[in-house]
Design an enzyme around this catalytic site. Structure first.
Site, PDB file in Angstrom:
ATOM      1  N   ASP A  58     -14.888 -15.800  68.548  1.00 40.24           N
ATOM      2  CA  ASP A  58     -14.420 -14.066  68.594  1.00 40.24           C
ATOM      3  C   ASP A  58     -14.787 -13.423  67.559  1.00 40.24           C
ATOM      4  O   ASP A  58     -14.504 -13.834  66.296  1.00 40.24           O
ATOM      5  CB  ASP A  58     -12.864 -14.416  68.656  1.00 40.24           C
ATOM      6  CG  ASP A  58     -12.091 -12.895  68.990  1.00 40.24           C
ATOM      7  OD1 ASP A  58     -12.142 -12.799  70.188  1.00 40.24           O
ATOM      8  OD2 ASP A  58     -11.687 -12.226  68.209  1.00 40.24           O
ATOM      9  N   TYR A  63     -15.413  -6.020  62.245  1.00 42.99           N
ATOM     10  CA  TYR A  63     -15.147  -7.110  61.286  1.00 42.99           C
ATOM     11  C   TYR A  63     -16.485  -7.161  60.335  1.00 42.99           C
ATOM     12  O   TYR A  63     -16.438  -7.803  59.277  1.00 42.99           O
ATOM     13  CB  TYR A  63     -15.036  -8.819  61.907  1.00 42.99           C
ATOM     14  CG  TYR A  63     -13.986  -8.908  62.975  1.00 42.99           C
ATOM     15  CD1 TYR A  63     -12.829  -8.007  62.647  1.00 42.99           C
ATOM     16  CD2 TYR A  63     -13.916  -9.811  63.768  1.00 42.99           C
ATOM     17  CE1 TYR A  63     -11.608  -8.118  63.413  1.00 42.99           C
ATOM     18  CE2 TYR A  63     -12.989  -9.967  64.658  1.00 42.99           C
ATOM     19  CZ  TYR A  63     -11.951  -9.215  64.582  1.00 42.99           C
ATOM     20  OH  TYR A  63     -10.750  -9.446  65.448  1.00 42.99           O
ATOM     21  N   LYS A  88     -16.279  -6.746  70.183  1.00 45.97           N
ATOM     22  CA  LYS A  88     -15.411  -5.860  70.594  1.00 45.97           C
ATOM     23  C   LYS A  88     -15.892  -4.787  69.944  1.00 45.97           C
ATOM     24  O   LYS A  88     -16.677  -4.718  68.780  1.00 45.97           O
ATOM     25  CB  LYS A  88     -14.078  -6.072  70.094  1.00 45.97           C
ATOM     26  CG  LYS A  88     -13.399  -7.400  70.259  1.00 45.97           C
ATOM     27  CD  LYS A  88     -12.035  -7.553  69.668  1.00 45.97           C
ATOM     28  CE  LYS A  88     -11.514  -9.095  69.444  1.00 45.97           C
ATOM     29  NZ  LYS A  88     -12.345  -9.664  68.332  1.00 45.97           N
ATOM     30  N   HIS A 118     -11.620  -2.723  71.544  1.00 44.23           N
ATOM     31  CA  HIS A 118     -10.884  -3.538  70.543  1.00 44.23           C
ATOM     32  C   HIS A 118      -9.389  -2.852  70.531  1.00 44.23           C
ATOM     33  O   HIS A 118      -8.733  -3.550  69.908  1.00 44.23           O
ATOM     34  CB  HIS A 118     -11.580  -3.186  69.150  1.00 44.23           C
ATOM     35  CG  HIS A 118     -11.120  -4.172  68.166  1.00 44.23           C
ATOM     36  ND1 HIS A 118     -11.990  -4.802  67.024  1.00 44.23           N
ATOM     37  CD2 HIS A 118     -10.050  -4.854  67.922  1.00 44.23           C
ATOM     38  CE1 HIS A 118     -11.163  -5.415  66.380  1.00 44.23           C
ATOM     39  NE2 HIS A 118     -10.066  -5.660  66.906  1.00 44.23           N
TER      40      HIS A 118
END
Length: 295
Positions: A58, A63, A88, A118
């Protein structure tokens, strides 16, 4: 040792086969925007997870670890088709065609298995929310994502999206644990054929210790010869969710694989649910939700 074959899969969306335990590359692994150097520490952690059997990976553009995820996938030696890769979109949500191209470039992949919005919070109107979903649908139609879904959506966000959707979301990835059960949202997911993916499932034993569940989780851990964290993860699975977790420690990741080796009784699941509802805790996106968002 538990292997990839030991992690059960569930069918979601059009017929995607999704491992019920996933390895997340956010939270502790997230990098600051502008950090361009590849973190070998993150790459090695992801490779360790893959080696142990975590084939559901994931990620997210926010990130800033998509490059590390791409390198780890390449170096793992595991065939692409055996991995279920998620990313995402959020920072670049206003330009989804470019966002997916950038993500695929960083991941060194031709497609992702699941592409998620997201969060819904940048949409300023129902139409904007619906238009964003229409743009995501085009990503699937172009073959750049096998399945598409959402994250951090409430029932109201889903209802708005489904009014105009040609393809319903395959998954809604939400913070989900005994202290954040979202009222009837999971029942609504089932009614609409939307799978639930849970991030933060370990919250009662990590971020929210000292709550009413502490003695129950400890007792069940003793009964099943596991840890309280394993019990928390198992509860999420028993509730029908796909559980996402992360760790830099191989021993901890190995431990979490035990969650597919035991079951809680229906009475134990209900006990955890009832006690969990006595205490409310949200660890993520706090500023975007009301102080008490259990319903």
């Amino acid at each position: 040792m538990t292997s990839a074959a030991d992690i059960p899969n569930v069918k979601v969306g059009g017929n995607a086969s999704v491992p019920v335990l996933a390895y997340g590359t956010g939270t502790a692994w997230s990098k600051q925007t502008g950090e361009s150097d590849i973190s070998r520490e993150v790459v090695e952690a992801i490779k360790t997870a893959i080696k142990l059997g975590y084939h559901h990976l994931d990620g997210a553009e926010v990130y800033n670890t998509e490059p590390e995820l791409g390198v780890a996938i390449k170096e793992s030696g595991v065939p692409r088709e055996k991995l279920f890769v998620v990313t995402k979109v959020y920072p670049n949500i206003d330009d989804i065609p470019n966002a997916i191209e950038q993500s695929l470039k960083k991941l060194q992949l031709d497609y992702v298995d699941l592409y998620l919005i997201h969060a819904p919070f940048k949409a300023k109107s129902d139409k904007e929310l619906q238009d964003t979903w229409a743009a995501i649908e085009k990503v699937k139609e172009a073959g750049k994502a096998k399945e598409i879904g959402v994250s951090n959506y409430t029932k109201a966000h889903l209802e708005t999206t489904l009014k105009t959707a040609k393809i319903p979301p395959a998954i809604n990835q939400i913070e989900f644990h005994p202290y954040l059960q979202h009222g009837d949202l999971l029942d609504y997911h089932k009614e609409k054929g939307i799978a639930t993916s849970a991030y933060g499932p370990l919250t009662p034993v990590t971020r929210a210790t000292g709550g009413p569940l502490d003695p129950v989780l400890a007792g069940l851990a003793k009964k099943y010869a596991v840890t309280p964290g394993d019990v928390a993860l198992r509860w999420a699975l028993e509730r029908g969710a796909i559980a996402i977790t992360t760790s830099s420690k191989e021993a901890r990741l190995t431990e979490y694989l035990r969650t597919v080796k035991f079951n809680l009784t229906p009475q134990e699941v209900e006990q955890i649910s009832e006690l969990g509802n006595q205490h409310h805790f949200r660890g993520f996106w706090k500023d975007k939700f009301a102080a008490d968002d259990r319903t």
